[in-house]
Design an enzyme around this catalytic site. Structure first.
Site, PDB file in Angstrom:
ATOM      1  N   ASP A   1       7.430   0.430   1.508  1.00 26.68           N
ATOM      2  CA  ASP A   1       9.074  -0.016   1.847  1.00 26.68           C
ATOM      3  C   ASP A   1      10.069  -0.155   0.385  1.00 26.68           C
ATOM      4  O   ASP A   1      11.141   0.018   0.449  1.00 26.68           O
ATOM      5  CB  ASP A   1       8.830  -1.172   2.470  1.00 26.68           C
TER       6      ASP A   1
HETATM    7  P1  NAP Z   1       4.078  -1.605   2.085  1.00 26.34           P
HETATM    8  O1  NAP Z   1       5.612  -1.223   2.272  1.00 26.34           O
HETATM    9  O2  NAP Z   1       3.543  -2.708   2.787  1.00 26.34           O
HETATM   10  O3  NAP Z   1       3.140  -0.537   1.656  1.00 26.34           O
HETATM   11  C1  NAP Z   1       1.880  -0.496   1.219  1.00 26.34           C
HETATM   12  C2  NAP Z   1       1.351   0.728   1.420  1.00 26.34           C
HETATM   13  O4  NAP Z   1       0.112   0.767   0.570  1.00 26.34           O
HETATM   14  C3  NAP Z   1       1.255   1.498   2.806  1.00 26.34           C
HETATM   15  O5  NAP Z   1       2.116   2.506   2.840  1.00 26.34           O
HETATM   16  C4  NAP Z   1      -0.308   1.756   2.585  1.00 26.34           C
HETATM   17  O6  NAP Z   1      -0.203   3.295   2.876  1.00 26.34           O
HETATM   18  C5  NAP Z   1      -0.773   1.636   1.101  1.00 26.34           C
HETATM   19  N1  NAP Z   1      -2.130   1.312   1.132  1.00 26.34           N
HETATM   20  C6  NAP Z   1      -2.885   0.085   1.642  1.00 26.34           C
HETATM   21  N2  NAP Z   1      -3.926  -0.026   1.358  1.00 26.34           N
HETATM   22  C7  NAP Z   1      -4.099   1.016   0.420  1.00 26.34           C
HETATM   23  C8  NAP Z   1      -5.172   1.429  -0.568  1.00 26.34           C
HETATM   24  N3  NAP Z   1      -6.365   0.923  -0.385  1.00 26.34           N
HETATM   25  N4  NAP Z   1      -5.035   2.350  -1.432  1.00 26.34           N
HETATM   26  C9  NAP Z   1      -3.948   3.098  -1.536  1.00 26.34           C
HETATM   27  N5  NAP Z   1      -2.720   2.654  -0.733  1.00 26.34           N
HETATM   28  C10 NAP Z   1      -2.893   1.776   0.203  1.00 26.34           C
HETATM   29  O7  NAP Z   1       4.172  -2.540   0.711  1.00 26.34           O
HETATM   30  P2  NAP Z   1       5.279  -2.752  -0.632  1.00 26.34           P
HETATM   31  O8  NAP Z   1       5.929  -1.449  -0.735  1.00 26.34           O
HETATM   32  O9  NAP Z   1       4.594  -3.483  -1.439  1.00 26.34           O
HETATM   33  O10 NAP Z   1       6.144  -3.666   0.123  1.00 26.34           O
HETATM   34  C11 NAP Z   1       6.055  -4.775   0.627  1.00 26.34           C
HETATM   35  C12 NAP Z   1       6.395  -5.187   2.076  1.00 26.34           C
HETATM   36  O11 NAP Z   1       5.967  -6.441   2.795  1.00 26.34           O
HETATM   37  C13 NAP Z   1       8.046  -5.116   2.147  1.00 26.34           C
HETATM   38  O12 NAP Z   1       8.436  -4.424   3.529  1.00 26.34           O
HETATM   39  C14 NAP Z   1       8.314  -6.691   2.365  1.00 26.34           C
HETATM   40  O13 NAP Z   1       9.589  -6.799   3.044  1.00 26.34           O
HETATM   41  C15 NAP Z   1       7.303  -7.053   2.980  1.00 26.34           C
HETATM   42  N6  NAP Z   1       6.924  -8.461   2.787  1.00 26.34           N
HETATM   43  C16 NAP Z   1       6.715  -9.040   1.563  1.00 26.34           C
HETATM   44  C17 NAP Z   1       6.682 -10.414   1.209  1.00 26.34           C
HETATM   45  C18 NAP Z   1       6.302 -10.836  -0.222  1.00 26.34           C
HETATM   46  O14 NAP Z   1       6.469 -12.127  -0.464  1.00 26.34           O
HETATM   47  N7  NAP Z   1       5.992  -9.931  -0.886  1.00 26.34           N
HETATM   48  C19 NAP Z   1       6.441 -11.295   2.227  1.00 26.34           C
HETATM   49  C20 NAP Z   1       6.787 -10.876   3.552  1.00 26.34           C
HETATM   50  C21 NAP Z   1       6.687  -9.445   3.681  1.00 26.34           C
HETATM   51  P3  NAP Z   1      -1.818   4.002   3.588  1.00 26.34           P
HETATM   52  O15 NAP Z   1      -2.207   3.039   4.641  1.00 26.34           O
HETATM   53  O16 NAP Z   1      -1.173   5.493   3.879  1.00 26.34           O
HETATM   54  O17 NAP Z   1      -2.944   3.822   2.504  1.00 26.34           O
END
Ligand code: NAP
Length: 470
Positions: free
Chosen positions: A397
């Site tokens: 994301d």
């Molecule tokens: P993300 O959008 O959740 O994407 C994570 C990606 O990691 C997934 O598409 C997944 O694809 C891949 N993944 C998962 N396990 C894996 C593995 N073992 N090896 C390789 N890839 C793997 O993560 P992000 O880009 O870090 O964004 C964070 C999201 O969380 C945002 O939408 C944010 O708003 C939300 N959020 C963050 C917080 C905070 O405080 N940081 C709090 C609440 C919400 P595959 O399944 O295809 O592998």
């Protein structure tokens, strides 16, 4: 020799001021990874001064009970700090935050019990502060326990919803407020008990419909509640240290909640009442313009390694998948090898990458990545146009260009890392599955982008092996 009461009180208040300065300096130093460790020590020293000063209170009836409480708390605190894994930190914070709220509610209930044996004995402001503490502290306690249960997977992580839930919760909250007013007006103990029970139930009902991935925002929000409940308990007890400490926690929890909401481009109302994180209806993810006739380019670890090895600058973008795969040490090794070949390596850290604030910083610090290599969003984005390869490791994301270009996207307006402005993009993930927001990422269909499918740790290790052979 007896110390005059006024002088003793002045010394205690002076000690509380010293304690408050320690807490404020401590929080200030927590804002940078370099100074965080000393900040923690300074804040702990401030707290020790506050506890020592409180020991001089003439109202204490049993020192042994307090010492026993401190001993139990210390053992639990030290053991959990040493044993709990970094990835389980959010649930530990939830638990500790919850007991803080519960303690504030218990103080309010105990003071109400002590001061109001019959109606008309309590001052109006003390009654108001007790009610506030009991209400907010109980909500924080039970809400934090539910957040803990979701993160620890003791409860289902998905939003637990039912028809008319928001209306039901609003009615429950109104009833809880009514009980607080009744307890305050009548100074009758049973109303306090009813208030506590209703607030506990409301805390559970408030957090159940929120998805597990939103728990960090909820915990930070409830953390603000705990701070306010503690400050209010400080008014009940006329304890300045509690008032200052509670207010600091309340203010920092509120600011953190606002900052996290802003970094995700979501309002608090959307987090609390939006049931975000519910599984997408089948087909919802696969549909959408991005997939229409567009192809995804795959790359082998050998080709990706060659591209990186001959680059001038590589920017690594870590995300939630890096944490899941525990790929931080392998990533550090990859960066070291590239640097040894003269490649400039930087890490771009999005404020909400992963599932808790500072998630990526903590993981990379564990792998001893040097702090100067970590760029925040504002520092990283100007780097991408002069970057040869952006390596996205398990982030999704936070790299989605739809946040800039597609007003229909739920991410629209969220500040993102502009990886698509790099000359080449290599994305490490296991499949085409979406990330937290449950939507397609246009980045994967960009002709500059190549996908290296597989578990992030295994893929990075393959890159390391391949670079050795370049
Ligand atoms: P993300 O959008 O959740 O994407 C994570 C990606 O990691 C997934 O598409 C997944 O694809 C891949 N993944 C998962 N396990 C894996 C593995 N073992 N090896 C390789 N890839 C793997 O993560 P992000 O880009 O870090 O964004 C964070 C999201 O969380 C945002 O939408 C944010 O708003 C939300 N959020 C963050 C917080 C905070 O405080 N940081 C709090 C609440 C919400 P595959 O399944 O295809 O592998």
């Amino acid at each position: 020799m007896t110390v005059p009461l006024g002088l003793a009180q002045s010394v205690v208040n002076l000690a509380y001021v010293v304690a408050a300065i320690g807490l404020i300096l401590g929080i200030k130093r927590l804002s940078s990874a370099r100074t965080a460790r000393s900040g923690n020590w300074i804040a702990a020293a401030g707290m020790a001064v506050a506890i020592a000063a409180t020991f001089t209170s003439r109202e204490i009836t049993s020192y042994w009970l307090i010492v026993a409480g401190i001993a139990v708390g210390t053992v639990i605190g030290v053991a959990s700090a040493r044993l709990v894994k970094m990835t389980a930190m959010p649930q530990m914070v939830a638990l500790f935050n919850g007991v803080g709220g519960g303690a504030a509610a218990l103080i309010a209930a105990a003071e109400f019990h002590r001061l109001a044996p019959e109606a008309g004995h309590m001052r109006g402001d003390t009654v108001a502060a007790s009610m506030f503490s009991a209400l907010i502290g109980s909500i924080s306690f039970s809400g934090s326990l539910v957040a803990f249960g979701k993160l620890q997977e003791l409860l289902p992580g998905r939003p637990l919803t039912f028809r008319g839930q928001n209306v039901f919760n609003a009615a429950l909250f109104a009833a809880t407020l009514t009980f607080a007013v009744l307890a305050a007006a009548t100074e009758q103990q049973p109303w306090m008990v009813v208030l506590l029970v209703a607030a506990l139930v409301f805390g559970v009902m408030l957090v159940l419909p929120i998805g597990g991935a939103d728990m960090p925002v909820v915990i930070s929000f409830l953390n603000a509640f705990t701070g306010l409940a503690a400050a209010s308990a400080g008014f009940v007890l006329s304890n300045n240290a509690l008032i200052i400490g509670g207010t600091l926690v309340g203010a920092s929890g509120t600011l953190l909640t606002i900052l996290m909401g802003r970094a995700m481009n979501r309002s608090l109302a959307n987090v609390l009442f939006g049931a975000f994180g519910a599984p997408a209806p089948s087909g919802a993810v696969a549909s959408g313009a991005a997939t229409d006739g567009q192809v995804v380019r795959e790359i082998t670890a050998e080709d990706a390694a060659a591209m990186m090895a001959y680059a001038r600058q590589v920017v690594i973008v870590p995300g939630y998948g890096l944490a899941v795969a525990q790929a931080q040490h392998a990533t550090r090794e990859l960066a070291d090898m590239l640097e040894a070949r003269g490649v400039s390596v930087k890490y771009a850290i999005h404020p909400v990458a992963g599932r808790m604030p500072g998630h990526m910083n903590v993981l990379l610090a564990e792998a001893n990545v040097p702090y100067p290599q970590l760029l925040d969003l504002d520092e990283a984005n100007p780097e991408f146009p002069r970057t040869d390869v952006a390596v996205v490791i398990g982030a999704n994301d936070v790299t989605n260009p739809a946040a800039r270009s597609n007003p229909e996207s739920p991410l629209y307006g969220m500040p993102i890392l502009n990886v698509d402005q790099a000359q080449n993009v290599v994305v490490l993930k296991r499949s085409m599955n979406p990330g937290f927001a449950g939507i397609e990422n246009e980045l994967y269909y960009n002709p500059k982008t190549a996908m290296l499918f597989g578990d992030a740790k295994a893929s990075v290790e393959r890159l390391v092996t391949s670079i050795k052979e370049v």
